[in-house]
Write an enzyme that holds these catalytic residues in place. Structure first.
Site, PDB file in Angstrom:
ATOM      1  N   ARG A  36     -26.728  24.794 -58.748  1.00  0.00           N
ATOM      2  CA  ARG A  36     -26.990  24.266 -57.413  1.00  0.00           C
ATOM      3  C   ARG A  36     -28.182  23.327 -57.325  1.00  0.00           C
ATOM      4  O   ARG A  36     -28.522  22.862 -56.245  1.00  0.00           O
ATOM      5  CB  ARG A  36     -27.139  25.418 -56.410  1.00  0.00           C
ATOM      6  CG  ARG A  36     -25.796  26.034 -56.107  1.00  0.00           C
ATOM      7  CD  ARG A  36     -25.859  27.221 -55.182  1.00  0.00           C
ATOM      8  NE  ARG A  36     -24.544  27.824 -55.100  1.00  0.00           N
ATOM      9  CZ  ARG A  36     -24.046  28.684 -55.976  1.00  0.00           C
ATOM     10  NH1 ARG A  36     -24.785  29.075 -57.009  1.00  0.00           N
ATOM     11  NH2 ARG A  36     -22.831  29.154 -55.857  1.00  0.00           N
ATOM     12  N   HIS A  66     -19.574  24.043 -67.989  1.00  0.00           N
ATOM     13  CA  HIS A  66     -19.118  23.274 -66.832  1.00  0.00           C
ATOM     14  C   HIS A  66     -20.324  22.583 -66.208  1.00  0.00           C
ATOM     15  O   HIS A  66     -21.374  23.184 -66.047  1.00  0.00           O
ATOM     16  CB  HIS A  66     -18.452  24.239 -65.834  1.00  0.00           C
ATOM     17  CG  HIS A  66     -17.666  23.570 -64.753  1.00  0.00           C
ATOM     18  ND1 HIS A  66     -18.231  22.741 -63.815  1.00  0.00           N
ATOM     19  CD2 HIS A  66     -16.340  23.615 -64.455  1.00  0.00           C
ATOM     20  CE1 HIS A  66     -17.281  22.309 -62.993  1.00  0.00           C
ATOM     21  NE2 HIS A  66     -16.128  22.823 -63.361  1.00  0.00           N
ATOM     22  N   TYR A  69     -22.922  21.463 -59.835  1.00  0.00           N
ATOM     23  CA  TYR A  69     -22.198  20.960 -58.661  1.00  0.00           C
ATOM     24  C   TYR A  69     -22.664  19.599 -58.138  1.00  0.00           C
ATOM     25  O   TYR A  69     -21.872  18.847 -57.603  1.00  0.00           O
ATOM     26  CB  TYR A  69     -22.327  21.964 -57.501  1.00  0.00           C
ATOM     27  CG  TYR A  69     -21.716  23.304 -57.755  1.00  0.00           C
ATOM     28  CD1 TYR A  69     -20.387  23.415 -58.174  1.00  0.00           C
ATOM     29  CD2 TYR A  69     -22.444  24.480 -57.580  1.00  0.00           C
ATOM     30  CE1 TYR A  69     -19.810  24.653 -58.398  1.00  0.00           C
ATOM     31  CE2 TYR A  69     -21.878  25.726 -57.800  1.00  0.00           C
ATOM     32  CZ  TYR A  69     -20.560  25.807 -58.209  1.00  0.00           C
ATOM     33  OH  TYR A  69     -20.004  27.031 -58.430  1.00  0.00           O
ATOM     34  N   HIS A 106     -16.103  17.502 -63.340  1.00  0.00           N
ATOM     35  CA  HIS A 106     -15.277  17.063 -62.217  1.00  0.00           C
ATOM     36  C   HIS A 106     -15.369  15.549 -62.144  1.00  0.00           C
ATOM     37  O   HIS A 106     -16.455  14.990 -62.270  1.00  0.00           O
ATOM     38  CB  HIS A 106     -15.795  17.645 -60.906  1.00  0.00           C
ATOM     39  CG  HIS A 106     -15.467  19.082 -60.725  1.00  0.00           C
ATOM     40  ND1 HIS A 106     -15.819  19.787 -59.616  1.00  0.00           N
ATOM     41  CD2 HIS A 106     -14.806  19.958 -61.518  1.00  0.00           C
ATOM     42  CE1 HIS A 106     -15.386  21.031 -59.728  1.00  0.00           C
ATOM     43  NE2 HIS A 106     -14.784  21.163 -60.884  1.00  0.00           N
ATOM     44  N   GLU A 142     -11.873  16.914 -65.546  1.00  0.00           N
ATOM     45  CA  GLU A 142     -11.040  17.873 -64.806  1.00  0.00           C
ATOM     46  C   GLU A 142     -10.345  17.186 -63.636  1.00  0.00           C
ATOM     47  O   GLU A 142     -10.986  16.492 -62.840  1.00  0.00           O
ATOM     48  CB  GLU A 142     -11.903  19.039 -64.301  1.00  0.00           C
ATOM     49  CG  GLU A 142     -11.108  20.043 -63.479  1.00  0.00           C
ATOM     50  CD  GLU A 142     -11.905  21.282 -63.092  1.00  0.00           C
ATOM     51  OE1 GLU A 142     -13.038  21.462 -63.586  1.00  0.00           O
ATOM     52  OE2 GLU A 142     -11.378  22.065 -62.280  1.00  0.00           O
ATOM     53  N   ASP A 176      -6.823  21.919 -64.068  1.00  0.00           N
ATOM     54  CA  ASP A 176      -7.017  23.045 -63.149  1.00  0.00           C
ATOM     55  C   ASP A 176      -5.712  23.237 -62.383  1.00  0.00           C
ATOM     56  O   ASP A 176      -5.249  22.323 -61.690  1.00  0.00           O
ATOM     57  CB  ASP A 176      -8.181  22.730 -62.203  1.00  0.00           C
ATOM     58  CG  ASP A 176      -8.558  23.910 -61.316  1.00  0.00           C
ATOM     59  OD1 ASP A 176      -7.663  24.416 -60.608  1.00  0.00           O
ATOM     60  OD2 ASP A 176      -9.734  24.308 -61.332  1.00  0.00           O
ATOM     61  N   HIS A 179      -6.046  22.865 -58.540  1.00  0.00           N
ATOM     62  CA  HIS A 179      -6.228  21.472 -58.162  1.00  0.00           C
ATOM     63  C   HIS A 179      -4.919  20.688 -58.309  1.00  0.00           C
ATOM     64  O   HIS A 179      -4.569  19.884 -57.440  1.00  0.00           O
ATOM     65  CB  HIS A 179      -7.301  20.805 -59.031  1.00  0.00           C
ATOM     66  CG  HIS A 179      -8.656  21.453 -58.947  1.00  0.00           C
ATOM     67  ND1 HIS A 179      -9.736  21.011 -59.681  1.00  0.00           N
ATOM     68  CD2 HIS A 179      -9.113  22.511 -58.228  1.00  0.00           C
ATOM     69  CE1 HIS A 179     -10.796  21.774 -59.412  1.00  0.00           C
ATOM     70  NE2 HIS A 179     -10.443  22.681 -58.542  1.00  0.00           N
ATOM     71  N   HIS A 213      -7.839  25.558 -66.538  1.00  0.00           N
ATOM     72  CA  HIS A 213      -8.451  26.448 -65.545  1.00  0.00           C
ATOM     73  C   HIS A 213      -7.301  27.097 -64.798  1.00  0.00           C
ATOM     74  O   HIS A 213      -6.554  26.413 -64.092  1.00  0.00           O
ATOM     75  CB  HIS A 213      -9.303  25.660 -64.544  1.00  0.00           C
ATOM     76  CG  HIS A 213     -10.646  25.276 -65.079  1.00  0.00           C
ATOM     77  ND1 HIS A 213     -11.439  24.334 -64.466  1.00  0.00           N
ATOM     78  CD2 HIS A 213     -11.354  25.743 -66.140  1.00  0.00           C
ATOM     79  CE1 HIS A 213     -12.578  24.228 -65.141  1.00  0.00           C
ATOM     80  NE2 HIS A 213     -12.543  25.060 -66.170  1.00  0.00           N
ATOM     81  N   ASP A 226      -9.002  22.458 -52.096  1.00  0.00           N
ATOM     82  CA  ASP A 226      -9.559  23.063 -53.302  1.00  0.00           C
ATOM     83  C   ASP A 226     -10.002  24.483 -52.957  1.00  0.00           C
ATOM     84  O   ASP A 226     -11.183  24.748 -52.782  1.00  0.00           O
ATOM     85  CB  ASP A 226     -10.731  22.218 -53.814  1.00  0.00           C
ATOM     86  CG  ASP A 226     -11.317  22.770 -55.102  1.00  0.00           C
ATOM     87  OD1 ASP A 226     -10.795  23.774 -55.615  1.00  0.00           O
ATOM     88  OD2 ASP A 226     -12.312  22.202 -55.586  1.00  0.00           O
ATOM     89  N   HIS A 228      -9.442  28.216 -54.414  1.00  0.00           N
ATOM     90  CA  HIS A 228      -8.885  29.059 -55.470  1.00  0.00           C
ATOM     91  C   HIS A 228      -8.453  30.421 -54.910  1.00  0.00           C
ATOM     92  O   HIS A 228      -9.088  30.946 -54.005  1.00  0.00           O
ATOM     93  CB  HIS A 228      -9.917  29.284 -56.578  1.00  0.00           C
ATOM     94  CG  HIS A 228     -10.368  28.016 -57.231  1.00  0.00           C
ATOM     95  ND1 HIS A 228     -11.148  27.989 -58.370  1.00  0.00           N
ATOM     96  CD2 HIS A 228     -10.142  26.713 -56.932  1.00  0.00           C
ATOM     97  CE1 HIS A 228     -11.391  26.746 -58.729  1.00  0.00           C
ATOM     98  NE2 HIS A 228     -10.794  25.950 -57.869  1.00  0.00           N
ATOM     99  N   GLU A 258     -11.197  30.895 -62.777  1.00  0.00           N
ATOM    100  CA  GLU A 258     -12.277  30.603 -61.819  1.00  0.00           C
ATOM    101  C   GLU A 258     -11.850  31.182 -60.471  1.00  0.00           C
ATOM    102  O   GLU A 258     -11.950  30.516 -59.435  1.00  0.00           O
ATOM    103  CB  GLU A 258     -12.480  29.091 -61.674  1.00  0.00           C
ATOM    104  CG  GLU A 258     -12.892  28.382 -62.949  1.00  0.00           C
ATOM    105  CD  GLU A 258     -12.942  26.873 -62.786  1.00  0.00           C
ATOM    106  OE1 GLU A 258     -13.843  26.241 -63.346  1.00  0.00           O
ATOM    107  OE2 GLU A 258     -12.058  26.320 -62.084  1.00  0.00           O
TER     108      GLU A 258
HETATM  109 ZN    ZN Z   1     -11.790  23.925 -57.683  1.00  0.00          ZN
HETATM  110 MN    MN Z   2     -14.288  22.898 -61.876  1.00  0.00          MN
HETATM  111 MN    MN Z   3     -11.633  24.187 -62.192  1.00  0.00          MN
END
Ligand code: ZN
Ligand code: MN
Ligand code: MN
Length: 279
Positions: A36, A66, A69, A106, A142, A176, A179, A213, A226, A228, A258
């Site tokens: 973050r 990964h 963000y 991403h 991704e 993913d 996604h 993913h 998006d 999950h 995830e």
């Molecule tokens: Zn996602």
């Molecule tokens: Mn991701």
């Molecule tokens: Mn993902």
């Protein structure tokens, strides 16, 4: 079977390996730092050594990091773009130091400036980073859910970025499932999965698919949400994942959860569901 989850590094980074072992994972994903913020504390020699030792001790062959963000490698804003490239370089170095195989990124958001701008930026970010760092880590782009202004929800867009990459053997793709489904790629039946994966193969090339993913989707097909969901409880559903796990192009890849952690389940319950569907 290479099945795992995104595990926390809370405490010290080597604890992530313990958490993966605890969950009986055969692969896993981590953030190498707090996802973050922009800043990362340097990894000490001891942290790196402890992590690598545990990886070896428990026999992990493949593991993934990964990106945090905040970076947006498709950003048209010069300041954010520069910071994002810097962060990509840092994460590449950390991933390499920890002995992980892949860094998942991403593709990002063009913030209203259009897909062409975003695609060019994303490729420039990856090219710049790879020109400045060495190491065996592969960067995996991704696919996105197709939220407003997002870049890379269509396989064609991912391919356009890949076409601009100057280091083709150092860049691959992470698919993913949530996604993809949200972006309009059906995964609910054998036939739908065949169609989606054939599209992927014809447009991108299945050889570039390195990690999946595995997330069910709260949103409908083509919803661009998006969100999950637990495996089997979403719109892709159990049948979709069973068929996906039995597809020869997917079955042997690192499959990483995830999924949410809430009153209906956690990684342990989702891993169990996946093992059952994989059989
Ligand atoms: Zn996602
Ligand atoms: Mn991701
Ligand atoms: Mn993902």
């Amino acid at each position: 079977m290479l099945l795992g989850a995104h595990v926390s590094i809370s405490g010290t980074i080597d604890k992530a390996v313990d958490r993966a072992v605890e969950l009986k994972c055969t692969t896993f994903q981590i953030f190498t730092r707090n996802p973050r913020g922009w800043k990362a504390k340097k990894l000490t020699d001891e942290e790196v050594e402890d992590f690598r030792e545990k990886m070896k001790k428990y026999g992990f062959r493949v593991a993934v990091s990964h990106m945090p963000y905040l970076p947006n490698i498709s950003s048209p804003q010069q300041q954010t773009f520069k910071k994002s490239v810097k962060s990509l370089i840092e994460e590449f170095e950390r991933t390499n130091l920890l002995g992980l195989n892949y860094l998942v990124v991403h593709i990002g958001s063009h913030l209203g400036k259009g897909l062409d701008v975003g695609i060019k930026r994303a490729a420039e970010a990856v090219n710049t980073a790879l020109s400045k760092v060495e190491g065996s880590v592969m960067i995996l782009l991704e696919n996105m859910a197709g939220q407003k202004n997002s870049v890379g929800s269509r396989f064609e867009d991912v391919k356009r970025i890949l076409n601009l990459i100057e280091y083709p053997d150092r860049v691959g793709v992470c698919l993913d499932t949530c996604h993809a489904f949200a972006a309009g790629y059906d995964l609910r039946t054998r036939e739908a999965i065949d169609n989606t994966l054939n599209d992927f193969d014809q447009i991108i090339g299945i050889k570039l698919l390195k990690v999946v993913h595995i997330n069910d989707s709260k949103g409908d097909l083509g919803s661009h949400l998006d969100r999950h969901e637990h495996i089997g409880m979403g719109k892709i559903g159990e049948n979709g994942f069973r068929e996906l796990f039995h597809h020869p192009w997917i079955r042997d890849l690192p499959l990483i959860l995830e999924t949410p952690v809430d009153s209906r389940g956690d990684f342990a319950t989702n891993l169990e569901k996946c093992r059952e569907l994989y059989l």
